[in-house]
Design an enzyme around this catalytic site. Structure first.
Site, PDB file in Angstrom:
ATOM      1  CG  ASP A  53      19.656  27.247  13.851  1.00  0.00           C
ATOM      2  OD1 ASP A  53      19.018  27.738  12.891  1.00  0.00           O
ATOM      3  OD2 ASP A  53      20.889  27.119  13.860  1.00  0.00           O
ATOM      4  CD  GLU A  73      -5.454  -0.561   2.351  1.00  0.00           C
ATOM      5  OE1 GLU A  73      -4.766  -1.395   1.734  1.00  0.00           O
ATOM      6  OE2 GLU A  73      -6.648  -0.357   2.109  1.00  0.00           O
ATOM      7  CD  GLU A 131       1.107  -2.899   0.480  1.00  0.00           C
ATOM      8  OE1 GLU A 131       0.088  -3.588   0.282  1.00  0.00           O
ATOM      9  OE2 GLU A 131       1.863  -2.537  -0.445  1.00  0.00           O
ATOM     10  CD  GLU A 152      -0.157  -6.717   0.998  1.00  0.00           C
ATOM     11  OE1 GLU A 152       0.005  -7.478   0.026  1.00  0.00           O
ATOM     12  OE2 GLU A 152      -1.224  -6.107   1.193  1.00  0.00           O
ATOM     13  CD  GLU A 202      -2.214  -3.417   3.838  1.00  0.00           C
ATOM     14  OE1 GLU A 202      -1.750  -3.674   2.704  1.00  0.00           O
ATOM     15  OE2 GLU A 202      -3.420  -3.231   4.052  1.00  0.00           O
ATOM     16  CG  HIS A 219      -3.505   0.784  -1.441  1.00  0.00           C
ATOM     17  ND1 HIS A 219      -3.974  -0.494  -1.481  1.00  0.00           N
ATOM     18  CD2 HIS A 219      -2.542   0.877  -2.386  1.00  0.00           C
ATOM     19  CE1 HIS A 219      -3.308  -1.171  -2.408  1.00  0.00           C
ATOM     20  NE2 HIS A 219      -2.440  -0.363  -2.970  1.00  0.00           N
ATOM     21  NE  ARG A 248      -8.362  -6.099  -5.100  1.00  0.00           N
ATOM     22  CZ  ARG A 248      -8.530  -5.813  -3.821  1.00  0.00           C
ATOM     23  NH1 ARG A 248      -7.610  -5.171  -3.163  1.00  0.00           N
ATOM     24  NH2 ARG A 248      -9.648  -6.170  -3.190  1.00  0.00           N
ATOM     25  CD  GLU A 301      -7.590   0.881  -2.020  1.00  0.00           C
ATOM     26  OE1 GLU A 301      -8.142   0.300  -2.973  1.00  0.00           O
ATOM     27  OE2 GLU A 301      -6.994   0.285  -1.115  1.00  0.00           O
ATOM     28  NE  ARG A 339      -5.188  -0.597  -6.149  1.00  0.00           N
ATOM     29  CZ  ARG A 339      -5.176  -1.579  -5.247  1.00  0.00           C
ATOM     30  NH1 ARG A 339      -6.000  -1.531  -4.219  1.00  0.00           N
ATOM     31  NH2 ARG A 339      -4.345  -2.580  -5.366  1.00  0.00           N
TER      32      ARG A 339
HETATM   33  N1  GLN Z   1       1.870  -3.919  -2.774  1.00  0.00           N
HETATM   34  C1  GLN Z   1       0.916  -3.433  -3.725  1.00  0.00           C
HETATM   35  C2  GLN Z   1       1.273  -2.001  -4.138  1.00  0.00           C
HETATM   36  O1  GLN Z   1       2.363  -1.771  -4.474  1.00  0.00           O
HETATM   37  C3  GLN Z   1      -0.506  -3.520  -3.197  1.00  0.00           C
HETATM   38  C4  GLN Z   1      -0.930  -4.915  -2.865  1.00  0.00           C
HETATM   39  C5  GLN Z   1      -2.231  -4.993  -2.134  1.00  0.00           C
HETATM   40  O2  GLN Z   1      -2.475  -4.292  -1.177  1.00  0.00           O
HETATM   41  N2  GLN Z   1      -3.105  -5.842  -2.545  1.00  0.00           N
HETATM   42  O3  GLN Z   1       0.514  -1.103  -4.151  1.00  0.00           O
HETATM   43 MG    MG Z   2      -1.883  -4.040   0.792  1.00  0.00          MG
HETATM   44 MG    MG Z   3      -5.950  -1.391  -0.384  1.00  0.00          MG
END
Ligand code: GLN
Ligand code: MG
Ligand code: MG
Length: 445
Positions: free
Chosen positions: A52, A132, A134, A189, A196, A245, A316, A334, A336
């Site tokens: 259902d 990836e 976390e 991390e 991670e 990521h 980054r 990637e 992010r």
């Molecule tokens: N924690 C971080 C984020 O919020 C990433 C950190 C890392 O992977 N170097 O994306």
């Molecule tokens: Mg990370």
């Molecule tokens: Mg990464």
């Protein structure tokens, strides 16, 4: 039965599986289960299992509620935390079918991703993805409820004894491996209590299945250690939040279509157009990849999470990064900005459609930004033409409503239910009064 189905039926015998959990996700990405005795396995493969759909978030109305689950035999896995010598439970991930039309149900997130993958295939591409995810591990209180007290004070790549969670992480990895995951690495991390675990890339559909599985395994095994694992994006203010990521590459005839030996960044024109597509649609994609009120507490400057719409081969703080690749097959981008509270099927579908739109329209990719964008002021961002991501869920949903490409990526059914659910979530948040406000104003005014 197909050869794959036969193999599953054999495994059920061999491993003494007595219950099968037929799984799918609702629009918000929550894994749903219908449990059937293993004796129903043949029937499940032959005619599917009826359920259902009216009781599932974002599915259907009462009067049209009959749905059918079609198990995908390639997803068979025994659940490690339910296994003894004499008995075991196994899961199969299912496609949801509409019983009246016999077609895939348009509200099934896995079906939404399958349509994105089909569109890529029509253009000649296979899509690989690797996430990836976390997460934080928190202690439970006496009543077994989650706290935000971390059980260690480790930092990035710290080793035991500071990293008290490495035993838990080891058990999580054993559990994942027994379910067929190929684990590449795991580490503590940046934030205390944050972890991670990386698993090998796969085609986009398998990877989305893996994310859904990953979250269940991590939570279940952490619970065995009396810890609460959370994929909430920003559980603790003023330290790093949890991202997911997502690495993506497109392959054509077995070759990496994202790689170009002659390019300065080893990125092909296809990769750049795909990137341009994601940048172009980023504000709307955010509603899907960062779908909670809390997601936007992560997307602030200073905590390694992106805020500005730009790509980079170095820093980054950008939305999209080009990671260094050792071999041509590993050239990829990637993204992010996604976080692990997203529905992975919908998130990947949104990213794929946006990227393909960039390829189809031949969008120009801006130059990479190599400086730390967190440190730019507004004038400098304007000079570089750098947009800002939505700063809350309400703005993200506004952006989604204005973006046909991303709205179409979800399909009408999911789009409508998703916008409705997210509008209501944001409205509920707006009428609330937070602890921060009380701390700040209660005694001051
Ligand atoms: N924690 C971080 C984020 O919020 C990433 C950190 C890392 O992977 N170097 O994306
Ligand atoms: Mg990370
Ligand atoms: Mg990464």
């Amino acid at each position: 039965f197909s050869a794959e189905e036969e193999a599953v039926l054999e495994q059920i015998e061999e491993q003494n599986v007595d219950f099968l959990r037929l799984q799918f996700t609702d629009i918000l990405g929550t894994v749903k289960n219908v449990s059937v005795p293993a004796s129903q396995a043949e029937k499940a493969f032959e005619e599917g299992i009826y359920f259902d759909g009216s009781s599932i978030d974002g599915f259907v109305r009462i009067q049209e509620s009959d749905m059918r689950l079609e198990p995908d035999p390639s997803t068979f896995a025994v659940l490690p935390w339910r296994k003894t010598e004499e008995s075991a439970a196994a899961r199969l991930i299912c496609d949801v079918m509409d019983t009246s039309s016999g077609e895939p149900f348009s509200g099934d997130p896995r079906g939404v991703l399958k349509r994105a993958i089909e569109r890529a295939e029509e253009l000649g591409y296979d899509i690989n993805a690797a996430p990836e995810p976390e997460f934080f591990l928190f202690e439970e209180d006496e009543d077994g409820h989650a706290t935000t007290k971390t059980n260690d004070a480790g930092g990035y790549f710290d080793l035991a004894p500071k990293d008290l969670a490495s035993d838990v992480r080891r058990d999580i990895i054993y559990g994942l491996e027994s379910m067929g995951f190929d684990i590449e690495a795991s580490h503590h991390e940046v934030a205390e209590g944050q972890h991670e675990i990386n698993f090998t890339y796969d085609d986009a559909l398998s990877t989305a299945d893996n994310v859904a599985t990953f979250r269940s395994v991590v939570r279940a095994i952490a619970a065995e250690h009396e810890l609460h694992a959370t994929f909430m994006p920003k559980p603790i203010p003023r330290i790093n939040g949890s991202g997911m990521h997502t690495h993506i590459s497109l392959f054509q005839n077995g070759e990496n279509a994202f790689h170009d030996d002659d390019d300065e960044f080893n990125l092909s024109e296809t990769a750049k157009q795909f990137t341009a597509g994601i940048l172009e649609h980023a504000p709307a994609i955010t509603a899907v990849t960062n779908p909670t009120v809390n997601s936007y507490k992560r997307l602030v400057p200073g905590y390694e999470a992106p805020v500005y719409v730009a790509w980079s081969d170095r820093n980054r703080s950008a939305l999209i990064r080009k990671p260094a690749a050792r071999v041509p097959a590993a050239s990829r981008i990637e993204a992010r900005f996604p976080d692990p509270s997203c529905n992975p099927y919908l998130a990947f579908a949104a990213l794929i459609h946006a990227g393909l739109d960039g390829i189809e329209k031949g969008l120009d990719c801006p130059a990479p930004v190599r400086e730390n964008i967190y440190e730019f002021d507004e004038a400098k961002r304007e000079e570089y033409g750098i947009e800002t991501l939505p700063s809350n869920l309400g703005e993200a949903v506004d952006a989604l409503e204005e973006d046909e490409v991303v709205a179409n990526a979800l399909g009408e059914h999911v789009y409508e239910k998703f916008v409705e659910a997210k509008r209501s979530e944001f409205k509920d948040y707006l009428v609330d009064v937070s602890q921060w406000e009380l701390d700040r104003y209660l005694e001051k005014f």
